[in-house]
Design a protein around this motif. Structure first.
Motif, PDB file in Angstrom:
ATOM      1  N   GLY A  69      -0.409 -13.596 -28.639  1.00 16.04           N
ATOM      2  CA  GLY A  69      -0.204 -13.332 -30.062  1.00 16.04           C
ATOM      3  C   GLY A  69       0.762 -12.212 -30.379  1.00 16.04           C
ATOM      4  N   VAL A  70       1.342 -11.563 -29.348  1.00 10.75           N
ATOM      5  CA  VAL A  70       2.256 -10.436 -29.582  1.00 10.75           C
ATOM      6  C   VAL A  70       3.610 -10.731 -28.935  1.00 10.75           C
ATOM      7  N   LYS A  74       5.543  -7.028 -31.837  1.00  8.10           N
ATOM      8  CA  LYS A  74       5.002  -7.411 -33.139  1.00  8.10           C
ATOM      9  C   LYS A  74       3.845  -8.384 -32.957  1.00  8.10           C
ATOM     10  N   GLU A  75       2.757  -8.104 -33.654  1.00 11.57           N
ATOM     11  CA  GLU A  75       1.622  -9.024 -33.637  1.00 11.57           C
ATOM     12  C   GLU A  75       1.822 -10.098 -34.700  1.00 11.57           C
ATOM     13  N   TYR A  76       1.776 -11.348 -34.282  1.00 11.12           N
ATOM     14  CA  TYR A  76       2.000 -12.460 -35.207  1.00 11.12           C
ATOM     15  C   TYR A  76       0.669 -13.038 -35.674  1.00 11.12           C
ATOM     16  N   LYS A 294      -6.170 -14.935 -27.834  1.00  9.66           N
ATOM     17  CA  LYS A 294      -5.350 -14.010 -28.604  1.00  9.66           C
ATOM     18  C   LYS A 294      -6.031 -12.648 -28.574  1.00  9.66           C
ATOM     19  N   THR A 295      -5.318 -11.654 -28.083  1.00 10.84           N
ATOM     20  CA  THR A 295      -5.911 -10.345 -27.805  1.00 10.84           C
ATOM     21  C   THR A 295      -6.655  -9.741 -28.980  1.00 10.84           C
ATOM     22  N   ASN A 296      -6.072  -9.845 -30.177  1.00  9.85           N
ATOM     23  CA  ASN A 296      -6.614  -9.102 -31.309  1.00  9.85           C
ATOM     24  C   ASN A 296      -7.433  -9.948 -32.279  1.00  9.85           C
ATOM     25  N   ASP A 297      -7.844 -11.132 -31.865  1.00  9.73           N
ATOM     26  CA  ASP A 297      -8.700 -11.948 -32.735  1.00  9.73           C
ATOM     27  C   ASP A 297     -10.158 -11.715 -32.344  1.00  9.73           C
TER      28      ASP A 297
END
Length: 590
Positions: A69-70, A74-76, A294-297
């Protein structure tokens, strides 16, 4: 998974071909332009196992787990597996990610054991997603796990072996059209790198069809083939795949190949159809907001929510394909492991109410859901999935008009007594539920379910709320009816035929004049709808809201309900200059 829903719409009188999924839960169910075929599949020996299974695991795994996801710091937003497309990553740059894809902790036997422990009966894994990366040893393209990664081994083969060993059926997802790395592959919004350019027909002939042949010949029996996003697919192109599919005569296919190929399954994505779908259907859903890791989900659904989604799906007669997104190492993220265990704990006790059941015979149950199972002796078992426990010790069964033969808790077999008051059957229950997620009561009745006509009562404040899922839907013979869709925000959608209509039987306690409001969405430009009761009708012209997912509140006017008692309220459309419109609940306020 899918981000864009690309549809070939045949409006007004014709069904629309559903082609793909959507990035945001909710937009698929609300879009007239995304209506898929209604299937009328009769159970055969080929599909019988699938109809009994009710619960499967979807696995999305690939190179996209490396950027997770990055891109370029930038995180999309959006889906992890769509990063290459969303960030417009050049082919050469994206292929470098494969050099870091080394899943040394991959343990397919453990994967299968976790699926089995959760109560899942089959697994569907992405053999190749839209980035074109194959998880298997392919001779048709070097863009695969064996040739492009330090891992250097086929990932599908050991999973197939583990499934065979543990009696788990295995299915394959394959992106037949969208391919952002192999030359000529389609891209939903067009290519962004000249390295992608080439002949789409050459891609189909030299990459896609050979790879489908590989996955259908190299790994034993394949239970299900899951196509996805048929960008640029025509009948002629789709037809090329069919002889290859025939290599697995018992395989079940979905409805996303393209070219109007219906397959066996309708596949709603990220939602459960409010009233189910005629024929075989399988809803696929994520545990968080993305399919691929996705790392940040971290927006994880609760175990309770996932269990109730399974119940909801079974109660509508469908299968629940629940997704997991492994990390690049091959491990399942801890929240996934925890939720699978929680589901498994519930299924250990209650799976009888899921496997081999059919849809609920009830239009509405105020306290939860139900599933049904026909018995060989002609009687019926109803599994009452109780979410809201009665406070007075009586679980009412609205509309049931059969003799109750027995009632007991499924969890412990404890017998329960039943009774009848005011012409309504009930089960006597203790003061506390056994399971706050869903306590299941096994109710055996004489014969097939006989359910009285459903009549809706006013709300406590006197208002009358016409919910889409409670409507009776009508269509002329040979024409297409609208459908009730959605979860929390249901709508009457796919209203492509103006002769279709909806009606509700309502108990009027307070005669008088009611103001009427609703929420509509349409691409436009405008259309006329009407609400009627008895001899009174109100008509309203509604105009474009810009999109079938963009809802706006509309005041329809006032209507008089002059008599106490049962009345029917109908929603109809005008045939002249008809444009499809989605309609959410209709509220009548005294």
């Amino acid at each position: 998974m899918n981000k864009k829903y690309l549809a070939q719409a045949f409006m007004l009188g014709l069904l629309t071909t559903a082609c793909a999924g959507t990035a945001q839960a909710g937009s698929l169910k609300d879009s007239v332009a995304t209506k898929s075929r209604v299937h009328a599949v009769v159970e055969t020996s080929r599909t019988a196992w699938w109809e009994k299974a009710r619960f499967g695991m979807f696995i999305h795994w690939g190179v996209y787990t490396i950027p997770a996801g990055v891109y370029d710091g930038k995180e999309y937003p959006g889906l992890g597996e769509w990063l290459m497309h969303d960030a417009k990553i050049p082919v050469a740059t994206y292929k470098d990610y494969a050099k870091k894809f080394n899943p040394t902790e991959y343990n397919p036997e453990q994967w299968v054991k976790m699926a089995k422990a959760a109560g899942m009966k089959y697994i569907v894994i992405t053999t190749k997603h839209h980035d074109g990366f194959a998880l298997f040893d392919s001779k048709a393209s070097d863009w695969n796990v064996v040739k492009a990664t330090p891992y250097g081994k086929d990932l599908i083969k050991p999973l197939a072996e583990a499934c065979r060993k543990q009696g788990m059926k295995l299915g394959f997802y394959y992106s037949q059209a969208n391919d952002w790395n192999n030359k000529g592959g389609a891209a939903a919004d067009g290519h962004w790198d000249k390295a992608q350019d080439g002949s789409f027909d050459d891609y189909i002939d030299k990459v896609a069809i050979p790879q489908v042949r590989e996955i259908l010949t190299n790994y034993g029996d394949v239970a299900e083939l899951w196509w996805d996003v048929p960008t640029d697919m025509t009948k002629e192109r789709a037809a090329k795949f069919l002889p290859v599919v025939a290599l697995q005569p018992n395989i079940i296919t979905n409805d996303r190949l393209g070219g109007d190929d219906k397959g066996d399954l309708f596949t709603p994505e990220q939602y459960i159809p409010a009233t189910g779908i005629k024929g075989l259907w399988e809803t696929c859903m994520t545990m968080n907001n993305t399919w691929g890791f996705k790392t940040n989900d971290h927006d994880w659904k609760s175990g309770k929510s996932l269990i109730r989604n399974l119940i909801e799906t079974a109660s509508k007669g469908g299968n629940y394909l629940l997704n997991v997104g492994p990390e690049p190492t091959g491990k399942f993220p801890a929240p996934i492991v925890e939720r699978l265990a929680e589901i498994g704990k519930w299924m250990d006790v209650n799976s009888e109410s899921i496997y081999g059941t059919t849809a609920s015979p009830f239009k509405y149950l105020p306290w939860g859901r139900a599933t049904e199972k026909a018995e060989a002796n002609g009687n019926t078992t109803l599994y009452l999935q109780v979410y809201t426990w009665p406070t007075d010790g009586k679980l009412l069964i609205p509309g049931l008009d059969n003799t109750i033969l027995s009632a007991k808790f499924l969890a412990n077999g404890k017998a329960l007594t039943t009774g009848k008051a005011n012409d309504q059957l009930f089960v006597n229950v203790p003061t506390a539920a056994l399971d706050e997620t869903s306590t299941v009561i096994k109710l055996t009745i004489k014969g097939k379910p006989q359910i009285k006509e459903f009549v809706q009562n006013p709300e406590a404040d006197g208002s009358i709320v016409l919910h889409p899922e409670l409507a009776d839907l009508h269509a002329k013979k040979g024409s297409h009816s609208m459908s009730a869709e959605g979860g929390n925000n249901q709508n009457l959608g796919f209203w492509t035929d103006p002769t279709s209509s909806a009606s509700w039987k309502i108990m009027v306690n307070k005669p008088g004049t009611y103001t009427v409001e609703t929420w509509v969405a349409m691409a436009g430009p405008s259309t006329k709808i009407a609400l009627s009761s008895g001899n009174e009708t109100i008509k309203k012209e509604v105009t474009s809201t810009g999109d079938y997912g963009n809802y706006k509140k509309v005041e329809l006017g006032t209507i008089t309900l002059s008599k106490t008692g049962l009345t029917t309220i109908s929603l109809t459309g005008e045939e002249a200059d008809w444009n499809p419109v989605n309609v959410r609940k209709i509220v009548l306020k005294p």
